[in-house]
Design an enzyme around this catalytic site. Structure first.
Site, PDB file in Angstrom:
ATOM      1  N   VAL A 140       4.362  -3.273  -4.459  1.00 46.04           N
ATOM      2  CA  VAL A 140       5.129  -4.289  -3.733  1.00 46.04           C
ATOM      3  C   VAL A 140       5.701  -3.681  -2.459  1.00 46.04           C
ATOM      4  O   VAL A 140       6.424  -2.691  -2.507  1.00 46.04           O
ATOM      5  CB  VAL A 140       6.282  -4.858  -4.598  1.00 46.04           C
ATOM      6  CG1 VAL A 140       7.079  -5.898  -3.812  1.00 46.04           C
ATOM      7  CG2 VAL A 140       5.740  -5.462  -5.882  1.00 46.04           C
ATOM      8  N   LYS A 175       3.365 -10.200  -5.923  1.00 46.15           N
ATOM      9  CA  LYS A 175       4.527  -9.350  -5.653  1.00 46.15           C
ATOM     10  C   LYS A 175       5.810 -10.034  -6.113  1.00 46.15           C
ATOM     11  O   LYS A 175       6.718  -9.390  -6.649  1.00 46.15           O
ATOM     12  CB  LYS A 175       4.582  -9.025  -4.156  1.00 46.15           C
ATOM     13  CG  LYS A 175       3.396  -8.144  -3.714  1.00 46.15           C
ATOM     14  CD  LYS A 175       3.266  -8.089  -2.203  1.00 46.15           C
ATOM     15  CE  LYS A 175       2.106  -7.203  -1.763  1.00 46.15           C
ATOM     16  NZ  LYS A 175       1.786  -7.336  -0.333  1.00 46.15           N
ATOM     17  N   GLY A 227      -0.959  -0.475   4.707  1.00 49.28           N
ATOM     18  CA  GLY A 227      -1.494   0.638   5.491  1.00 49.28           C
ATOM     19  C   GLY A 227      -1.639   1.876   4.630  1.00 49.28           C
ATOM     20  O   GLY A 227      -0.894   2.064   3.660  1.00 49.28           O
ATOM     21  N   VAL A 253      -6.152   3.735   1.326  1.00 48.04           N
ATOM     22  CA  VAL A 253      -4.956   4.325   0.706  1.00 48.04           C
ATOM     23  C   VAL A 253      -5.310   5.636   0.006  1.00 48.04           C
ATOM     24  O   VAL A 253      -4.651   6.664   0.197  1.00 48.04           O
ATOM     25  CB  VAL A 253      -4.310   3.322  -0.292  1.00 48.04           C
ATOM     26  CG1 VAL A 253      -3.157   3.978  -1.035  1.00 48.04           C
ATOM     27  CG2 VAL A 253      -3.834   2.074   0.444  1.00 48.04           C
TER      28      VAL A 253
HETATM   29  N1  HSE Z   1      -2.603  -7.680   2.516  1.00 46.36           N
HETATM   30  C1  HSE Z   1      -1.250  -7.294   2.306  1.00 46.36           C
HETATM   31  C2  HSE Z   1      -0.421  -7.628   3.534  1.00 46.36           C
HETATM   32  C3  HSE Z   1      -1.071  -5.845   1.993  1.00 46.36           C
HETATM   33  O1  HSE Z   1      -0.922  -8.178   4.506  1.00 46.36           O
HETATM   34  O2  HSE Z   1       0.766  -7.351   3.498  1.00 46.36           O
HETATM   35  C4  HSE Z   1      -1.487  -5.495   0.605  1.00 46.36           C
HETATM   36  O3  HSE Z   1      -0.702  -6.151  -0.341  1.00 46.36           O
END
Ligand code: HSE
Length: 432
Positions: free
Chosen positions: A135, A208, A306, A18
């Site tokens: 989130v 989240k 991503g 990121v």
């Molecule tokens: N590992 C998480 C996912 C992304 O698979 O959505 C980061 O919160």
């Protein structure tokens, strides 16, 4: 760009997938971002663990292994935290705030455990704390809850907020593969970590869910308040049964107000009808479905993870904070005035699907129905598949509390006529 434009110096903690994209986009779109925020945005220091990793598009002269240098540099106005984890991220953010810097973070685990401390530190210092990227990655959902919907009464937030588990469940549904094979596919594609626990056991989604519930219901909610169940017990048979009922199994993060106005916040696998908008969210995509009193139903959909999608949310926050700094204003503070109670999971009512491996002989169905009746759980439908030794009963209940359902399951598992309780999965989105 006007030379009179004020300069806002940015420090970044972490430069992985990121962070690299944040650095690249900050440099690539510097002119536009500056015009939009009213200040020249200059990335001036990046703290990393290892200086020798190749980071395409990142100016290596900005890198340092001394994170304290970033949070204490008097020239830095704004700190972006993308290192993840609780420590040292928590301590570094608190130091940055104490030194008068606004913070943009993507750290859901930290916010869902220590959010209140971070908010009060930011308040005390008169700086901003923004975290849209924490989130559902690129999806704007926190700002809509914090700002756009703040004039409404949100009753329910249901989200697919973990891309890895949604990918796994999609493969199980569409290709009929077993959990282990789908997980391997997710790992090969880089969605799931080598240790996939945080995703498949629902910890990521629970953090989240806590953040969403706190914003939706103006109450402090932490990860510990979230009832959590992952996807590891879902079998190919569960998926096939859901399919036969025209449903699909999803890992949902649900935050809702109970009839008593308490908050029910939970993460668990759930059968939803294929006609539900969330049923069409496939592969690693995320979506959050919001129900508010006046706005009605809203759905937010997009990429939940991503580098570049997450960087988009971070840059949105950076521009928002920069605008505030220029105008000597502050963004929204924590809103926890409602201080609602968290409903214990035992009190939460949902429908359930229960699969039972039973002996196929007269009286079995009656005894099974009696077990439900004894706990006050009303049955909506019963279906038998197979015969003789292969008989299976699929029971769908009307709305029942978790407590009543757990007692029913205990009762069922002690009965001679029930060989095994194969699975118990919640059902949402149909009339109770
Ligand atoms: N590992 C998480 C996912 C992304 O698979 O959505 C980061 O919160």
């Amino acid at each position: 760009m006007s030379s009179a434009m004020p300069v806002l110096k940015i420090g970044m903690l972490g430069c992985g997938v990121v962070g690299t994209q944040v650095a690249r986009l900050l440099s690539h779109h510097q002119q536009e971002l500056s015009m939009r925020s009213g200040a020249r945005l200059v990335l001036s220091k990046i703290a990393v663990r290892d200086l020798n990793i190749t980071r395409d598009g990142v100016d290596a002269s900005l890198l340092t292994t001394d994170a304290k240098l970033v949070v204490s540099d008097p020239e830095i106005d704004l700190v972006i935290e993308v290192m993840g984890g609780i420590e040292p991220a928590r301590a570094l953010i608190l130091t940055a705030i104490a030194n008068g810097k606004s913070v943009v973070t993507a750290n859901k685990a930290l916010l869902a455990t220590h959010g209140a401390d971070l908010y009060s530190a930011a308040d005390a210092q008169g700086v901003d704390l923004y975290y849209e990227a924490a989130v559902a990655g690129a999806i704007p959902i926190l700002r809509p809850l914090r700002e756009s919907l703040v004039g409404d009464h949100v009753r329910r937030v249901i989200g697919i907020v973990n891309g890895t588990t949604n990918y796994i469940l999609t493969k199980m549904d569409e290709e009929g593969v077993a959990f282990a094979e789908a997980l391997e596919g997710a790992q090969n594609l880089g969605y799931a970590e080598a240790d996939p626990t945080a995703d498949i056991e629902g910890f990521d989604a629970a953090a989240k869910a806590a953040i969403l519930a706190g914003l939706a219901f103006h109450t402090r909610v932490t990860s510990n308040d979230v009832y959590r169940q992952g996807i590891t017990s879902i079998t190919s048979t569960d998926v096939a049964v859901a399919k036969s009922m025209n449903h699909v199994i999803k890992l949902l993060a649900i935050a809702e107000l109970t009839p008593e106005d308490h908050i029910s916040v939970r993460v668990h696998t759930t059968l939803i009808p294929r006609t539900h908008p969330l049923a069409s969210v496939r592969e690693a995509y995320n979506a959050v479905f919001v129900e508010a009193e006046s706005a009605g139903q809203l759905m937010f959909y997009g990429r939940g993870a991503g580098g570049e999608p997450t960087a988009s949310a971070i840059l949105g926050d950076v521009v928002a904070v920069a605008r505030n700094v220029i105008r000597e204003a502050l963004g929204p503070r924590e809103s926890d005035y409602a201080d609602r109670a968290i409903a214990p999971i035992g009190e939460v009512r949902t429908q359930y699907l229960i699969r039972l491996d039973v002996a196929d002989k007269p009286g079995v169905l009656a005894s099974v129905a009696q077990a439900f009746a004894n706990e006050g759980v009303s049955i909506q439908t019963v279906r038998q598949t197979g015969r003789g030794l292969d008989a299976e009963l699929i029971v769908v209940t009307h709305g029942a509390t978790d407590l009543a359902l757990s007692s029913t399951v205990k009762r069922l598992s002690q009965m001679d006529t029930v060989r095994t309780v194969e699975s118990v999965i919640r059902v949402e989105g149909v009339a109770q």
